[in-house]
Design a protein around this motif. Structure first.
Motif, PDB file in Angstrom:
ATOM      1  N   PRO A   1     -12.774  17.379  42.549  1.00 48.89           N
ATOM      2  CA  PRO A   1     -13.624  16.916  41.450  1.00 48.89           C
ATOM      3  C   PRO A   1     -13.620  17.901  40.290  1.00 48.89           C
ATOM      4  CG  PRO A   1     -14.711  16.544  43.534  1.00 48.89           C
ATOM      5  CD  PRO A   1     -13.483  17.346  43.844  1.00 48.89           C
TER       6      PRO A   1
ATOM      7  N   LEU B   1      -0.166  10.268  39.619  1.00 55.37           N
ATOM      8  CA  LEU B   1      -0.889  11.394  39.036  1.00 55.37           C
ATOM      9  C   LEU B   1       0.008  12.623  38.904  1.00 55.37           C
ATOM     10  CD1 LEU B   1      -4.343  11.148  40.880  1.00 55.37           C
ATOM     11  CD2 LEU B   1      -3.625  10.099  38.720  1.00 55.37           C
TER      12      LEU B   1
ATOM     13  N   ALA C   1      -8.768   8.339  44.491  1.00 59.63           N
ATOM     14  CA  ALA C   1      -9.311   9.197  43.435  1.00 59.63           C
ATOM     15  C   ALA C   1      -9.938   8.339  42.355  1.00 59.63           C
ATOM     16  CB  ALA C   1      -8.196  10.061  42.841  1.00 59.63           C
ATOM     17  N   ASP C   2     -11.196   8.632  42.028  1.00 62.93           N
ATOM     18  CA  ASP C   2     -11.867   7.996  40.896  1.00 62.93           C
ATOM     19  C   ASP C   2     -11.704   8.907  39.691  1.00 62.93           C
ATOM     20  OD1 ASP C   2     -12.825   5.708  42.204  1.00 62.93           O
ATOM     21  OD2 ASP C   2     -14.463   6.866  43.079  1.00 62.93           O
ATOM     22  N   LEU C   3     -11.176   8.351  38.601  1.00 63.83           N
ATOM     23  CA  LEU C   3     -10.830   9.129  37.420  1.00 63.83           C
ATOM     24  C   LEU C   3     -11.622   8.655  36.216  1.00 63.83           C
ATOM     25  CD1 LEU C   3      -6.947   8.905  37.898  1.00 63.83           C
ATOM     26  CD2 LEU C   3      -8.455  10.695  38.762  1.00 63.83           C
TER      27      LEU C   3
ATOM     28  N   ARG D   1      -9.801  13.016  34.196  1.00 64.85           N
ATOM     29  CA  ARG D   1     -10.460  14.032  35.003  1.00 64.85           C
ATOM     30  C   ARG D   1     -10.879  13.396  36.324  1.00 64.85           C
ATOM     31  NH1 ARG D   1     -12.841  18.857  33.590  1.00 64.85           N
ATOM     32  NH2 ARG D   1     -12.560  18.302  31.379  1.00 64.85           N
ATOM     33  N   VAL D   2     -10.700  14.118  37.438  1.00 60.66           N
ATOM     34  CA  VAL D   2     -11.068  13.605  38.750  1.00 60.66           C
ATOM     35  C   VAL D   2     -12.589  13.639  38.889  1.00 60.66           C
ATOM     36  CG1 VAL D   2     -10.878  13.907  41.242  1.00 60.66           C
ATOM     37  CG2 VAL D   2      -8.895  14.368  39.777  1.00 60.66           C
TER      38      VAL D   2
ATOM     39  N   ALA E   1      -2.161  14.476  47.498  1.00 62.62           N
ATOM     40  CA  ALA E   1      -3.421  15.013  46.974  1.00 62.62           C
ATOM     41  C   ALA E   1      -3.500  16.509  47.178  1.00 62.62           C
ATOM     42  CB  ALA E   1      -4.599  14.317  47.662  1.00 62.62           C
TER      43      ALA E   1
ATOM     44  N   LEU F   1     -13.289  12.028  45.130  1.00 66.00           N
ATOM     45  CA  LEU F   1     -12.218  11.738  46.085  1.00 66.00           C
ATOM     46  C   LEU F   1     -12.838  11.242  47.385  1.00 66.00           C
ATOM     47  CD1 LEU F   1     -10.144  15.039  45.606  1.00 66.00           C
ATOM     48  CD2 LEU F   1      -9.461  12.769  44.786  1.00 66.00           C
TER      49      LEU F   1
ATOM     50  N   LEU G   1      -5.908  18.379  44.134  1.00 64.59           N
ATOM     51  CA  LEU G   1      -6.932  17.543  43.517  1.00 64.59           C
ATOM     52  C   LEU G   1      -8.316  17.921  44.034  1.00 64.59           C
ATOM     53  CD1 LEU G   1      -5.399  13.940  43.491  1.00 64.59           C
ATOM     54  CD2 LEU G   1      -5.328  15.706  41.720  1.00 64.59           C
TER      55      LEU G   1
END
Length: 363
Positions: free
Chosen positions: A345, A291, A321-323, A308-309, A338, A312, A343
């Motif tokens: 949301p 990232l 991290a879910d993107l 976009r995050v 991170a 976390l 990072l």
């Protein structure tokens, strides 16, 4: 040898019962339909793996005779067991909660199975004592279940199932009730016992680690049907559904391959090292995703997407991290990374993946 003798010998050879398990399990219950085929040779350990409600436990209960089949059949060592009552099947079962008789000692719990099969009391108790000794439970032979720890109760339950000398051993989430430390030790012990088991064992679990460690072959069940089967290595290497990909920790996409690229259905193109043509899957681990807060320059990665995050969470000693974006992604990075990337949301990032870290295979 005469023609008659030859014909008789050939006929006997062709009709000789096949060893192991050959079952098609069909169960209809309201709006749920289960239809799964299971085949295994003596010595095989097969794991039924799948999410809650997939039909795993229903399949296991059908094998035990506790749930009647709506269709299909069950052959065990060439004998049709389809309509055989549970008590007359050469099957041992280890239930999730063990279901030991609270009023019996460990020794008598283990001896109960052989006694029900007509074994004389003295012989049954001798056999039970031998199995408890194999399980490292000889000193607890006189203890009742309430005096046993979870790991000890599990060992007694396995000994009870094996003392009947079953031709089919069924294990329903056998480690689920154990704490993490006990689970580690008992899993290793159970693996040793299963490795020496000469008949077929079927394990039901939703834990991929239990399945990978204990089983020789996995059958993944979703929505009442088998969606993939193979060795643990094959399943982990070539997941074919999102559920399996999440279990083994991979980002998985389906699309169409053209040379060294796969165009994802409804998404972008992913560069790969494999040369394929036609329907294909492409997968890569979250740790392969790098990232950046700014669009990278001079990067050797051939795959680049702006994302976009979405969330976390801690994942072991890393941050997952879910993107969201043109390609939904999961990325793993250290807590330090991170923090340095700030990072959170809603943060916009650039994600890169090297083609050498992807794996494409035919769909």
């Amino acid at each position: 040898m005469s023609a008659v003798t030859t014909m008789t010998t050939t006929s006997a050879r062709n009709t000789a019962p096949a060893a192991g398990l050959d079952a098609r399990i069909v169960v209809d219950r309201g709006d749920f339909h289960l239809d799964v085929r299971l085949r295994a040779a003596p010595g095989d350990v097969v794991a039924l793996l799948g999410p809650n409600g997939a039909g795993k436990t229903t399949a296991l209960r059908a094998l035990a005779g506790l749930t009647p089949l709506s269709g299909g059949r069950l052959l065990l060592d060439g004998t049709d067991m389809t309509g055989t009552p549970p008590e007359d099947r050469p099957v041992g079962v280890v239930f999730q909660d063990y279901l030991l008789f609270p009023h019996l000692t460990a020794l008598d719990n283990v001896a109960f199975g052989p006694r029900c099969r007509g074994v004389p009391k003295a012989e049954a108790r001798e056999r039970a004592a031998q199995w408890l000794d194999r399980m490292g439970m000889a000193e607890h032979a006189g203890a009742k279940p309430r005096r046993l720890s979870g790991g000890q109760a599990q060992r007694v339950a396995v000994a009870r199932a094996l003392a009947t000398r079953p031709r089919l051993l069924l294990l329903d989430e056998p480690l689920a009730a154990l704490d993490a430390r006990t689970r580690l030790d008992v899993r290793a012990e159970l693996r040793r016992h299963l490795a020496g088991f000469e008949a077929v064992a079927v394990l039901v679990t939703h834990d991929p680690l239990d399945a990978m460690v204990l089983a020789d072959r996995l059958v993944v069940v979703e929505g009442g049907r088998a969606v993939q089967e193979g060795t643990p290595r094959d399943i982990a290497r070539h997941p074919r559904t999102d559920y399996i990909a999440r279990l083994v920790g991979l980002n998985l996409y389906q699309g169409r391959a053209e040379g060294h690229t796969v165009r994802v259905d409804g998404g972008p193109v992913i560069a790969t090292t494999e040369d394929l043509t036609g329907p294909a899957f492409v997968a890569f681990p979250p740790v392969a995703v790098t990232l950046h807060r700014e669009r990278p320059t001079g990067s050797s990665a051939r795959n680049l997407w702006q994302c976009r995050v979405a969330g976390l969470e801690s994942h072991g000693d890393q941050i997952r991290a879910d993107l969201t974006g043109p390609l939904p992604l999961t990325a793993d990075l250290t807590a330090v990374a991170a923090s340095e990337l700030d990072l959170h949301p809603g943060a916009e990032v650039w994600a890169t993946v090297k083609a050498t870290q992807t794996h494409a295979y035919p769909a």
